[in-house]
Design a protein around this motif. Structure first.
Motif, PDB file in Angstrom:
ATOM      1  N   ASP A 148       0.825  -1.204   0.000  1.00 45.93           N
ATOM      2  CA  ASP A 148       0.000   0.000   0.000  1.00 45.93           C
ATOM      3  C   ASP A 148       0.860   1.256   0.000  1.00 45.93           C
ATOM      4  O   ASP A 148       0.483   2.281  -0.580  1.00 45.93           O
ATOM      5  N   ALA A 149       2.020   1.198   0.654  1.00 49.58           N
ATOM      6  CA  ALA A 149       2.930   2.350   0.636  1.00 49.58           C
ATOM      7  C   ALA A 149       3.358   2.647  -0.794  1.00 49.58           C
ATOM      8  O   ALA A 149       3.332   3.799  -1.240  1.00 49.58           O
ATOM      9  N   LEU A 150       3.734   1.615  -1.519  1.00 49.66           N
ATOM     10  CA  LEU A 150       4.179   1.804  -2.905  1.00 49.66           C
ATOM     11  C   LEU A 150       3.055   2.371  -3.764  1.00 49.66           C
ATOM     12  O   LEU A 150       3.229   3.358  -4.479  1.00 49.66           O
ATOM     13  N   ARG A 151       1.906   1.738  -3.678  1.00 48.67           N
ATOM     14  CA  ARG A 151       0.814   2.083  -4.590  1.00 48.67           C
ATOM     15  C   ARG A 151       0.101   3.372  -4.206  1.00 48.67           C
ATOM     16  O   ARG A 151      -0.134   4.238  -5.044  1.00 48.67           O
ATOM     17  N   HIS A 152      -0.270   3.473  -2.916  1.00 49.61           N
ATOM     18  CA  HIS A 152      -1.154   4.574  -2.517  1.00 49.61           C
ATOM     19  C   HIS A 152      -0.402   5.808  -2.023  1.00 49.61           C
ATOM     20  O   HIS A 152      -0.886   6.926  -2.167  1.00 49.61           O
TER      21      HIS A 152
ATOM     22  N   LEU B  40       3.159   6.395  -2.586  1.00 45.34           N
ATOM     23  CA  LEU B  40       4.308   6.818  -3.388  1.00 45.34           C
ATOM     24  C   LEU B  40       4.029   6.802  -4.888  1.00 45.34           C
ATOM     25  O   LEU B  40       4.899   7.137  -5.691  1.00 45.34           O
ATOM     26  N   GLY B  41       2.813   6.416  -5.261  1.00 49.33           N
ATOM     27  CA  GLY B  41       2.423   6.498  -6.667  1.00 49.33           C
ATOM     28  C   GLY B  41       3.066   5.472  -7.578  1.00 49.33           C
ATOM     29  O   GLY B  41       3.034   5.624  -8.803  1.00 49.33           O
ATOM     30  N   LEU B  42       3.648   4.428  -6.994  1.00 51.94           N
ATOM     31  CA  LEU B  42       4.287   3.389  -7.810  1.00 51.94           C
ATOM     32  C   LEU B  42       3.288   2.241  -7.987  1.00 51.94           C
ATOM     33  O   LEU B  42       3.295   1.255  -7.251  1.00 51.94           O
ATOM     34  N   THR B  43       2.419   2.387  -8.976  1.00 49.51           N
ATOM     35  CA  THR B  43       1.281   1.462  -9.110  1.00 49.51           C
ATOM     36  C   THR B  43       1.593   0.252  -9.989  1.00 49.51           C
ATOM     37  O   THR B  43       0.697  -0.537 -10.282  1.00 49.51           O
ATOM     38  N   GLY B  44       2.855   0.121 -10.406  1.00 44.66           N
ATOM     39  CA  GLY B  44       3.220  -1.065 -11.185  1.00 44.66           C
ATOM     40  C   GLY B  44       3.076  -2.337 -10.383  1.00 44.66           C
ATOM     41  O   GLY B  44       2.679  -3.386 -10.902  1.00 44.66           O
ATOM     42  N   THR B  45       3.354  -2.275  -9.098  1.00 40.32           N
ATOM     43  CA  THR B  45       3.198  -3.431  -8.214  1.00 40.32           C
ATOM     44  C   THR B  45       1.705  -3.629  -7.959  1.00 40.32           C
ATOM     45  O   THR B  45       1.005  -2.674  -7.632  1.00 40.32           O
ATOM     46  N   LYS B  46       1.221  -4.836  -8.133  1.00 41.79           N
ATOM     47  CA  LYS B  46      -0.227  -5.087  -8.083  1.00 41.79           C
ATOM     48  C   LYS B  46      -0.678  -5.751  -6.790  1.00 41.79           C
ATOM     49  O   LYS B  46       0.062  -6.529  -6.196  1.00 41.79           O
ATOM     50  N   LYS B  47      -1.912  -5.433  -6.409  1.00 39.82           N
ATOM     51  CA  LYS B  47      -2.541  -6.108  -5.273  1.00 39.82           C
ATOM     52  C   LYS B  47      -3.516  -7.148  -5.799  1.00 39.82           C
ATOM     53  O   LYS B  47      -4.480  -6.814  -6.490  1.00 39.82           O
ATOM     54  N   GLY B  48      -3.230  -8.425  -5.501  1.00 41.82           N
ATOM     55  CA  GLY B  48      -4.151  -9.489  -5.900  1.00 41.82           C
ATOM     56  C   GLY B  48      -4.938  -9.931  -4.689  1.00 41.82           C
ATOM     57  O   GLY B  48      -6.001  -9.416  -4.387  1.00 41.82           O
ATOM     58  N   CYS B  49      -4.371 -10.877  -3.942  1.00 42.69           N
ATOM     59  CA  CYS B  49      -5.105 -11.450  -2.807  1.00 42.69           C
ATOM     60  C   CYS B  49      -4.887 -10.663  -1.523  1.00 42.69           C
ATOM     61  O   CYS B  49      -5.694 -10.718  -0.614  1.00 42.69           O
ATOM     62  N   ASP B  50      -3.770  -9.952  -1.410  1.00 43.36           N
ATOM     63  CA  ASP B  50      -3.375  -9.218  -0.201  1.00 43.36           C
ATOM     64  C   ASP B  50      -3.099 -10.145   0.993  1.00 43.36           C
ATOM     65  O   ASP B  50      -3.103  -9.723   2.130  1.00 43.36           O
ATOM     66  N   HIS B  51      -2.877 -11.441   0.714  1.00 46.35           N
ATOM     67  CA  HIS B  51      -2.587 -12.400   1.784  1.00 46.35           C
ATOM     68  C   HIS B  51      -1.403 -13.320   1.455  1.00 46.35           C
ATOM     69  O   HIS B  51      -1.292 -14.407   2.019  1.00 46.35           O
ATOM     70  N   GLY B  52      -0.563 -12.903   0.523  1.00 50.63           N
ATOM     71  CA  GLY B  52       0.645 -13.693   0.258  1.00 50.63           C
ATOM     72  C   GLY B  52       0.422 -14.975  -0.513  1.00 50.63           C
ATOM     73  O   GLY B  52       1.299 -15.816  -0.572  1.00 50.63           O
ATOM     74  N   GLN B  53      -0.748 -15.112  -1.110  1.00 52.21           N
ATOM     75  CA  GLN B  53      -1.038 -16.363  -1.798  1.00 52.21           C
ATOM     76  C   GLN B  53      -0.823 -16.285  -3.308  1.00 52.21           C
ATOM     77  O   GLN B  53      -0.624 -17.303  -3.958  1.00 52.21           O
ATOM     78  N   CYS B  54      -0.883 -15.061  -3.886  1.00 49.03           N
ATOM     79  CA  CYS B  54      -0.899 -14.971  -5.353  1.00 49.03           C
ATOM     80  C   CYS B  54       0.398 -14.467  -5.954  1.00 49.03           C
ATOM     81  O   CYS B  54       0.670 -14.716  -7.115  1.00 49.03           O
TER      82      CYS B  54
ATOM     83  N   ARG C  37      13.379 -11.538  -3.268  1.00 45.85           N
ATOM     84  CA  ARG C  37      11.961 -11.362  -3.617  1.00 45.85           C
ATOM     85  C   ARG C  37      11.084 -11.640  -2.408  1.00 45.85           C
ATOM     86  O   ARG C  37      11.297 -12.639  -1.702  1.00 45.85           O
ATOM     87  N   ILE C  38      10.129 -10.791  -2.172  1.00 43.97           N
ATOM     88  CA  ILE C  38       9.179 -10.993  -1.068  1.00 43.97           C
ATOM     89  C   ILE C  38       7.786 -10.548  -1.527  1.00 43.97           C
ATOM     90  O   ILE C  38       7.645  -9.865  -2.544  1.00 43.97           O
ATOM     91  N   ASN C  39       6.773 -10.906  -0.734  1.00 40.20           N
ATOM     92  CA  ASN C  39       5.420 -10.427  -0.966  1.00 40.20           C
ATOM     93  C   ASN C  39       5.266  -9.076  -0.250  1.00 40.20           C
ATOM     94  O   ASN C  39       5.301  -9.018   0.978  1.00 40.20           O
ATOM     95  N   ALA C  40       5.061  -8.009  -1.019  1.00 36.74           N
ATOM     96  CA  ALA C  40       4.956  -6.675  -0.409  1.00 36.74           C
ATOM     97  C   ALA C  40       3.697  -6.527   0.434  1.00 36.74           C
ATOM     98  O   ALA C  40       3.624  -5.649   1.297  1.00 36.74           O
ATOM     99  N   CYS C  41       2.718  -7.397   0.232  1.00 37.96           N
ATOM    100  CA  CYS C  41       1.467  -7.302   0.996  1.00 37.96           C
ATOM    101  C   CYS C  41       1.629  -7.819   2.416  1.00 37.96           C
ATOM    102  O   CYS C  41       0.843  -7.474   3.294  1.00 37.96           O
ATOM    103  N   LEU C  42       2.622  -8.685   2.647  1.00 38.90           N
ATOM    104  CA  LEU C  42       2.750  -9.338   3.955  1.00 38.90           C
ATOM    105  C   LEU C  42       3.892  -8.751   4.773  1.00 38.90           C
ATOM    106  O   LEU C  42       4.496  -9.442   5.593  1.00 38.90           O
ATOM    107  N   THR C  43       4.189  -7.491   4.546  1.00 34.67           N
ATOM    108  CA  THR C  43       5.194  -6.846   5.377  1.00 34.67           C
ATOM    109  C   THR C  43       4.788  -5.393   5.563  1.00 34.67           C
ATOM    110  O   THR C  43       4.093  -4.817   4.720  1.00 34.67           O
ATOM    111  N   LEU C  44       5.172  -4.831   6.695  1.00 31.75           N
ATOM    112  CA  LEU C  44       4.835  -3.434   6.979  1.00 31.75           C
ATOM    113  C   LEU C  44       5.927  -2.533   6.409  1.00 31.75           C
ATOM    114  O   LEU C  44       7.117  -2.825   6.543  1.00 31.75           O
ATOM    115  N   ALA C  45       5.507  -1.443   5.819  1.00 27.64           N
ATOM    116  CA  ALA C  45       6.488  -0.500   5.261  1.00 27.64           C
ATOM    117  C   ALA C  45       7.467  -0.045   6.346  1.00 27.64           C
ATOM    118  O   ALA C  45       8.668   0.086   6.103  1.00 27.64           O
ATOM    119  N   CYS C  46       6.966   0.172   7.557  1.00 28.38           N
ATOM    120  CA  CYS C  46       7.826   0.705   8.620  1.00 28.38           C
ATOM    121  C   CYS C  46       8.914  -0.274   9.044  1.00 28.38           C
ATOM    122  O   CYS C  46       9.906   0.119   9.658  1.00 28.38           O
TER     123      CYS C  46
END
Lengths: 331, 169
Positions: free
Chosen positions: B24-28, B30-44, B55-64
């Motif tokens: 969400d930090a990247l997309r919402h 910082l405006g970097l919308t190339g990274t996509k949100k699919g399941c938001d639970h590390g499954q897709c 490589r990691i799932n950006a949805c399953l880690t906190l930006a901070c």
């Protein structure tokens, strides 16, 4: 996700003090954040331990290995010493999750991951683990993935880890540090608790205690295999898994260490099964007897009844391969 | 809270609630919308990014949790007219239909090829002591964290095999 306060721990004492005060540790976060998004877990405070110093793998005196709790699953699986001397551990790690998740998930966190019982995840249904006293929707519900050994009338959830199954077969121990710096080591055999009437208590960890390392005794050698049966060939939890380290001499089994995943609320080990194999010559009849011993107290709940024959056949197949007495294909 | 991130070589300062995922930090934020949100639970795997080379799932880690970390997103891998070898191979081999999973596939495969180069084994590796080969079975196993609901898997495997051969040349 519910709001929380976030602190990045600069040292162990700060971390354990925060946890003693109610904060929840976050390391890889791959399971915790998933559960927090669903509000299955809703901590008020997180303490981030990622920058603490227990992220190395080092030999210990006598030939064993100390694995820092923050070592990532991918690093542990690729570690040359592990691949050479404890290949069972590499195999189990590589059988779990995905490349992305293994890069994040830690050794300590893997041990503490929560069950994937659908009802534990679904806050609209009763679950004694999530909400003690609420009841268990899995008993009488969809329970295809649930436990056939070690369960109770309060909970039939399984432990999901592959890594922990291998560690159980390898006689690993867990190093802990509590608030105030008190340290203790707990054999993995004594680390998990069966659900009984308190399925919300899954381990013997006390308030604020932090896993700092996992230790392995010296290599046991033998043939080491991790066989995982699942609904698809990659990136799925085990329906049944068998970790085996088997040593042969003069056509007889001289040592067999066996642990099982997907069957119970904890990585399962049954020394009676191992004793029945030790000293014997491998045969289909022997493997069948071992499976009967393993499953003597097993109980299906309907949807998971298939796990009884599946566990027996998987064990027989693994033993055939490990003892060199068959192809390893399930009979 | 404030978090400093180095993304695709540029410095960003994020001011966001601790709940904000890296995705969400990247997309919402910082405006970097190339990274996509699919399941938001590390499954897709649609949100796969590369953090400090992994490589990691950006949805399953906190930006901070990533203060000071170096992050590569799809925007840092290639651009129209300057595709990476893998991106060109995906185009050539038709490794997508709708394209939604593609940024994650490309980021994942980019880091996966580094893992092979570093000699990391996988569940498909027969010999734990040997160097892994980039067989189709290895590619499928190593890419199992990236789902494609258009089921372009055969073409994705072809593209990755081509790109690896191209880089090796």
């Amino acid at each position: 996700m519910k709001p929380f306060d976030y602190t990045r721990a600069a040292g162990r004492a700060q971390a354990t003090a925060a946890a003693a005060g109610g904060a929840v540790y976050i390391a890889g976060g791959t399971n915790l954040l998933d559960l927090m998004k669903l509000e299955v877990m809703a901590p008020d405070r997180l303490v981030d331990i990622n920058r603490l110093d227990f992220d190395g793998i080092e030999p210990v005196e006598g030939g064993g290995l100390r694995i820092g709790a923050l070592v990532r699953n991918s690093d542990l699986a690729a570690e040359p010493a592990v691949r050479r001397d404890w290949p069972l551990l590499s195999r189990a790690l590589l059988a779990g999750a995905s490349g992305q998740l293994r890069n994040k998930a830690t050794t300590g966190g893997n041990l503490l991951q929560r069950t994937r019982c659908y009802y534990f995840y679904d806050t609209a249904t009763p679950c004694n683990k999530r909400d003690p006293g609420a009841g268990c929707a899995a008993i009488g519900g969809f329970n295809r993935i649930h436990a056939i050994l070690g369960a109770s009338e309060a909970c039939i959830a399984t432990h999901p880890s592959d890594m922990a199954v291998a560690l159980r077969a390898l006689d690993a121990a867990v190093e802990l540090e509590g608030p105030g710096g008190a340290r203790r080591t707990v054999p993995l055999a004594d680390f998990y608790r069966l659900p009984g009437d308190t399925p919300q208590r899954e381990t013997v960890l006390e308030a604020g205690e932090l896993i700092t390392a996992v230790t392995l005794p010296p290599p046991v050698g033998g043939r080491q295999l991790y066989r995982k049966v699942r609904d698809r060939s990659s990136y799925a939890f085990a329906l049944v898994s068998v970790a085996a380290a088997v040593t042969m001499a003069e056509g007889r089994i001289v040592r067999a260490a066996l642990a099982f995943g997907g069957l119970a609320p904890m990585p399962w080990r049954d020394t009676a099964v191992e004793a029945a194999l030790t000293g014997e010559s491998p045969s289909a009849a022997l493997f069948e007897a071992a499976a009967d011993l393993l499953l003597a107290d097993a109980r299906g709940r309907g949807g998971n009844d298939f796990k009884l024959p599946l566990a027996g056949r998987t064990l027989a197949a693994v033993l055939a391969e490990a003892t060199g007495s068959g192809t390893g294909d399930a009979p | 809270m404030q978090t400093d991130l180095l993304i695709n070589g540029a410095s960003y300062t994020l001011e966001a609630d601790p709940r904000t995922s890296l995705l969400d930090a990247l997309r919402h934020h910082l405006g970097l919308t190339g990274t996509k949100k699919g399941c938001d639970h590390g499954q897709c795997g649609a949100c796969t990014v590369i953090v400090n080379g992994r490589r990691i799932n950006a949805c399953l880690t906190l930006a901070c949790m990533h203060d000071g970390d170096a992050i590569t997103t799809i925007e840092g891998i290639g651009a129209p007219g300057a595709l990476s070898v893998l991106q060109a191979a995906f185009v050539e081999r038709d490794g997508f239909q709708c394209g939604y999973c593609t940024p994650g596939q490309i980021c994942s495969a980019t880091a996966m090829l580094d893992e092979i180069r570093d000699g990391w084994p996988s569940a498909a590796t027969a010999d734990l002591d040997g160097a892994p080969e980039l067989s189709d079975e290895e590619i499928s196993e190593r890419m199992s964290g990236n789902l494609c609901r258009c089921a372009c898997y055969p073409n994705i495997v072809d593209a990755i095999r081509d790109a690896a051969a191209e880089v090796a040349r």
